[in-house]
Design a protein around this motif. Structure first.
Motif, mmCIF file in Angstrom:
data_model
loop_
_atom_site.group_PDB
_atom_site.id
_atom_site.type_symbol
_atom_site.label_atom_id
_atom_site.label_comp_id
_atom_site.label_asym_id
_atom_site.label_seq_id
_atom_site.Cartn_x
_atom_site.Cartn_y
_atom_site.Cartn_z
ATOM 1 N N PHE A 384 22.291 -47.571 -17.145
ATOM 2 C CA PHE A 384 23.434 -46.676 -16.986
ATOM 3 C C PHE A 384 24.734 -47.383 -17.379
ATOM 4 O O PHE A 384 25.710 -46.722 -17.724
ATOM 5 C CB PHE A 384 23.523 -46.181 -15.533
ATOM 6 C CG PHE A 384 24.523 -45.078 -15.322
ATOM 7 C CD1 PHE A 384 24.198 -43.760 -15.612
ATOM 8 C CD2 PHE A 384 25.793 -45.348 -14.817
ATOM 9 C CE1 PHE A 384 25.125 -42.741 -15.420
ATOM 10 C CE2 PHE A 384 26.717 -44.332 -14.618
ATOM 11 C CZ PHE A 384 26.381 -43.023 -14.919
ATOM 12 N N GLY A 385 24.745 -48.690 -17.327
ATOM 13 C CA GLY A 385 25.943 -49.443 -17.676
ATOM 14 C C GLY A 385 26.057 -49.778 -19.144
ATOM 15 O O GLY A 385 27.040 -50.398 -19.568
ATOM 16 N N ASP A 386 25.087 -49.361 -19.936
ATOM 17 C CA ASP A 386 25.089 -49.622 -21.370
ATOM 18 C C ASP A 386 25.827 -48.483 -22.066
ATOM 19 O O ASP A 386 25.404 -47.334 -22.012
ATOM 20 C CB ASP A 386 23.638 -49.712 -21.860
ATOM 21 C CG ASP A 386 23.527 -50.363 -23.209
ATOM 22 O OD1 ASP A 386 24.360 -50.053 -24.074
ATOM 23 O OD2 ASP A 386 22.602 -51.168 -23.405
ATOM 24 N N SER A 387 26.932 -48.768 -22.747
ATOM 25 C CA SER A 387 27.776 -47.714 -23.324
ATOM 26 C C SER A 387 27.017 -46.830 -24.292
ATOM 27 O O SER A 387 27.161 -45.592 -24.273
ATOM 28 C CB SER A 387 28.987 -48.339 -24.033
ATOM 29 O OG SER A 387 29.834 -48.987 -23.114
ATOM 30 N N GLU A 388 26.206 -47.432 -25.175
ATOM 31 C CA GLU A 388 25.466 -46.632 -26.152
ATOM 32 C C GLU A 388 24.499 -45.679 -25.461
ATOM 33 O O GLU A 388 24.432 -44.477 -25.773
ATOM 34 C CB GLU A 388 24.691 -47.544 -27.117
ATOM 35 C CG GLU A 388 25.556 -48.367 -28.037
ATOM 36 C CD GLU A 388 25.924 -49.731 -27.456
ATOM 37 O OE1 GLU A 388 26.331 -50.610 -28.233
ATOM 38 O OE2 GLU A 388 25.799 -49.916 -26.228
ATOM 39 N N MET A 389 23.752 -46.207 -24.504
ATOM 40 C CA MET A 389 22.796 -45.365 -23.785
ATOM 41 C C MET A 389 23.509 -44.308 -22.948
ATOM 42 O O MET A 389 23.063 -43.158 -22.865
ATOM 43 C CB MET A 389 21.905 -46.226 -22.892
ATOM 44 C CG MET A 389 20.776 -46.910 -23.623
ATOM 45 S SD MET A 389 19.476 -47.408 -22.493
ATOM 46 C CE MET A 389 18.809 -45.845 -21.965
ATOM 47 N N LEU A 390 24.609 -44.688 -22.340
ATOM 48 C CA LEU A 390 25.345 -43.739 -21.506
ATOM 49 C C LEU A 390 25.853 -42.570 -22.340
ATOM 50 O O LEU A 390 25.777 -41.410 -21.906
ATOM 51 C CB LEU A 390 26.511 -44.446 -20.818
ATOM 52 C CG LEU A 390 27.369 -43.593 -19.891
ATOM 53 C CD1 LEU A 390 26.532 -43.001 -18.757
ATOM 54 C CD2 LEU A 390 28.532 -44.410 -19.323
ATOM 55 N N MET A 391 26.342 -42.842 -23.537
ATOM 56 C CA MET A 391 26.852 -41.764 -24.387
ATOM 57 C C MET A 391 25.750 -40.800 -24.782
ATOM 58 O O MET A 391 25.919 -39.572 -24.699
ATOM 59 C CB MET A 391 27.518 -42.353 -25.632
ATOM 60 C CG MET A 391 28.805 -43.096 -25.347
ATOM 61 S SD MET A 391 29.641 -43.692 -26.840
ATOM 62 C CE MET A 391 30.393 -42.176 -27.428
ATOM 63 N N LEU A 392 24.611 -41.326 -25.209
ATOM 64 C CA LEU A 392 23.514 -40.448 -25.609
ATOM 65 C C LEU A 392 22.980 -39.680 -24.406
ATOM 66 O O LEU A 392 22.697 -38.473 -24.486
ATOM 67 C CB LEU A 392 22.400 -41.263 -26.271
ATOM 68 C CG LEU A 392 21.232 -40.460 -26.860
ATOM 69 C CD1 LEU A 392 21.724 -39.418 -27.855
ATOM 70 C CD2 LEU A 392 20.220 -41.395 -27.527
ATOM 71 N N PHE A 393 22.872 -40.347 -23.277
ATOM 72 C CA PHE A 393 22.387 -39.693 -22.055
ATOM 73 C C PHE A 393 23.336 -38.586 -21.610
ATOM 74 O O PHE A 393 22.895 -37.487 -21.253
ATOM 75 C CB PHE A 393 22.239 -40.743 -20.948
ATOM 76 C CG PHE A 393 21.847 -40.171 -19.617
ATOM 77 C CD1 PHE A 393 20.558 -39.713 -19.391
ATOM 78 C CD2 PHE A 393 22.775 -40.104 -18.574
ATOM 79 C CE1 PHE A 393 20.199 -39.187 -18.149
ATOM 80 C CE2 PHE A 393 22.423 -39.587 -17.342
ATOM 81 C CZ PHE A 393 21.127 -39.117 -17.129
ATOM 82 N N LEU A 394 24.638 -38.845 -21.644
ATOM 83 C CA LEU A 394 25.607 -37.834 -21.223
ATOM 84 C C LEU A 394 25.593 -36.626 -22.154
ATOM 85 O O LEU A 394 25.775 -35.486 -21.703
ATOM 86 C CB LEU A 394 27.009 -38.432 -21.163
ATOM 87 C CG LEU A 394 27.270 -39.412 -20.014
ATOM 88 C CD1 LEU A 394 28.654 -40.036 -20.150
ATOM 89 C CD2 LEU A 394 27.121 -38.730 -18.659
ATOM 90 N N PHE A 395 25.374 -36.848 -23.435
ATOM 91 C CA PHE A 395 25.239 -35.701 -24.344
ATOM 92 C C PHE A 395 24.052 -34.838 -23.945
ATOM 93 O O PHE A 395 24.166 -33.611 -23.825
ATOM 94 C CB PHE A 395 25.068 -36.173 -25.793
ATOM 95 C CG PHE A 395 24.449 -35.113 -26.671
ATOM 96 C CD1 PHE A 395 25.177 -33.985 -27.021
ATOM 97 C CD2 PHE A 395 23.128 -35.222 -27.094
ATOM 98 C CE1 PHE A 395 24.597 -32.982 -27.802
ATOM 99 C CE2 PHE A 395 22.542 -34.231 -27.863
ATOM 100 C CZ PHE A 395 23.282 -33.105 -28.227
ATOM 101 N N ILE A 396 22.911 -35.471 -23.741
ATOM 102 C CA ILE A 396 21.691 -34.716 -23.404
ATOM 103 C C ILE A 396 21.879 -33.947 -22.104
ATOM 104 O O ILE A 396 21.482 -32.773 -21.997
ATOM 105 C CB ILE A 396 20.494 -35.677 -23.295
ATOM 106 C CG1 ILE A 396 20.256 -36.413 -24.616
ATOM 107 C CG2 ILE A 396 19.226 -34.913 -22.910
ATOM 108 C CD1 ILE A 396 19.321 -37.611 -24.494
ATOM 109 N N MET A 397 22.475 -34.594 -21.110
ATOM 110 C CA MET A 397 22.616 -33.958 -19.799
ATOM 111 C C MET A 397 23.741 -32.920 -19.769
ATOM 112 O O MET A 397 23.740 -32.037 -18.902
ATOM 113 C CB MET A 397 22.881 -35.022 -18.724
ATOM 114 C CG MET A 397 21.774 -36.050 -18.560
ATOM 115 S SD MET A 397 20.110 -35.358 -18.309
ATOM 116 C CE MET A 397 20.334 -34.392 -16.822
ATOM 117 N N SER A 398 24.702 -33.003 -20.688
ATOM 118 C CA SER A 398 25.792 -32.030 -20.741
ATOM 119 C C SER A 398 25.428 -30.795 -21.542
ATOM 120 O O SER A 398 26.067 -29.740 -21.386
ATOM 121 C CB SER A 398 27.050 -32.672 -21.346
ATOM 122 O OG SER A 398 27.449 -33.804 -20.608
ATOM 123 N N ALA A 399 24.420 -30.911 -22.401
ATOM 124 C CA ALA A 399 24.031 -29.784 -23.257
ATOM 125 C C ALA A 399 23.665 -28.528 -22.465
ATOM 126 O O ALA A 399 24.022 -27.418 -22.877
ATOM 127 C CB ALA A 399 22.884 -30.204 -24.173
#
Length: 409
Positions: A384-399
């Protein structure tokens, strides 16, 4: 006369700033697998586009208090934990990562149009394939790699690389289950490339996360196919190189150095949280403070840079209340995705466009699958603290919030 930069854009974009903002968002999300700098620049561009649309139409879309409230609470508590830490200025540098949470607002606002989310998904698959091919090329160029020199694609660290491939693979499975394999046969070689790169990166938490996420998707969409997944896993294991088999077996061996260091980190985190239960030691402080709670001098100092576990890291930085708020935010994301999934399943064929229904089912199931993947892998890595992973994860969860808007409107 000197032309403005907009004069060089195609008229279809120059006269449609909303499309420009959407393309910036799509580039931001898809480039997480290639360059975090480019991704963050495009996130800023998408944010500027959103503000322009807000000013023009004066009715900007927000995803709702049910997700905004826990997100703001998480940010506020993190700031408080930073301010009461031993070095507030160090802790406050964590605030720059809050910028990435703009995706929770931007994705529903800019990607709610017909096929827009599916378009971004395909862009992510394209960059995931490129990243996989680059990682495979790295392995071919140097096959005799140890665990401190693994393939990393375009990333600087194999953990980030593996985590991104894990999320992309779960997204791809959700896409195929949602729209069917026959019209999307390109997904087969794409999946093969991603799986091979993921295996050769030798990151066990990402293997486990991918399997958990895919299992969740199959149980949701094609429950009878779960036996096929078990057979596929067995085949992959049988034909894997011996180094991969040994890597997998070592995860169950408490005497293995990489297993023992996780145990050491978990015990260190428990001691640290016991002494700092309310506010933790502050963001960015764990790598310094954890050295006071280590149980052995066996491991180098750099191993204690974080606790290799999402929950333990959040609790170490912001205390048990901070962990509770973080869990509130994470559970809210999953709960809202499940609500959209149930709603889309209950819609009759005549109640809405079938393409919209399929895309809503795909997006919501992908969110639940990747949520399960990130949480499972996050038991052994602070992803969760990895910026790249957080960005992709937040996109998926915000969709799913974009589809909530479309189904209600």
């Amino acid at each position: 006369m000197h032309k403005s930069w907009a004069a060089y854009l195609p008229s279809s974009l120059r006269n449609n700033p909303e499309r420009l903002a959407f393309l910036a968002l799509a580039g931001c999300v898809s480039l997480t697998l290639v360059s975090i700098a480019a991704s963050e620049i495009l996130l800023a561009a998408a944010g500027i586009g959103y503000l322009w649309l807000w000013r023009r139409y004066e009715t900007p879309f927000l995803p709702g208090l049910r997700i905004i409230l826990p997100l703001l609470a998480y940010m506020l508590w993190t700031l408080i934990a930073a301010l009461v830490s031993s070095n507030p200025m160090l802790g406050l540098t964590m605030a720059k990562k809050f910028y990435l949470f703009l995706l929770v607002v931007l994705v529903p606002a800019l990607a709610h149009g017909q096929d827009r989310l599916a378009w971004i998904y395909r862009a992510v698959f394209a960059t995931a394939v490129l990243a996989s091919l680059w990682g495979l090329a790295q392995y071919i160029a140097e096959p005799n790699r140890d665990l401190l020199n693994r393939i990393s694609g375009f990333m600087s660290q194999w953990m980030t690389y593996s985590g991104l491939l894990m999320l992309a693979l779960v997204m791809l499975v959700a896409y195929v289950l949602g729209f069917g394999l026959r019209p999307h046969l390109w997904a087969v070689p794409a999946a093969v490339g991603i799986v091979l790169a993921l295996i050769l990166a030798q990151t066990r938490n990402s293997w486990m996360g991918a399997l958990v996420g895919i299992a969740v998707l199959i149980l949701m969409r094609r429950p009878r196919a779960i036996a096929g997944l078990a057979v596929l896993i067995l085949v992959l294991y049988i034909f894997s190189p011996s180094i991969i088999k040994e890597r997998l077996k070592s995860g169950f061996d408490p005497a293995d150095p990489n297993t023992r260091n996780r145990i050491e980190l978990f015990q260190t985190a428990a001691r640290l949280i016991h002494d700092h239960p309310w506010f933790g030691v502050g963001p960015k402080h764990v790598k310094y403070e954890a050295l006071k709670y280590r149980g052995s001098d066996e491991y180098p100092d750099w191993m204690y840079q974080h606790m290799h576990n999402n929950a333990l890291q959040v609790a170490s930085e912001t205390g048990i209340p901070g962990l509770a708020i973080w869990l509130w935010f994470m559970v809210r994301l999953a709960w809202d995705a499940s609500r959209l999934y149930r709603r889309a399943r209950q819609l009759s064929l005549g109640a809405c466009d079938e393409g919209l229904r399929k895309e809503a089912l795909m997006v919501s199931s992908a969110a639940l699958g990747t949520w399960a993947a990130l949480m499972a892998a996050g038991m052994f890595e602070y992803n969760f603290g990895d910026s790249e992973m957080l960005m992709l994860f937040l996109f998926i969860m915000s969709a799913p919030y974009a589809f909530a808007r479309r189904l209600s409107g």
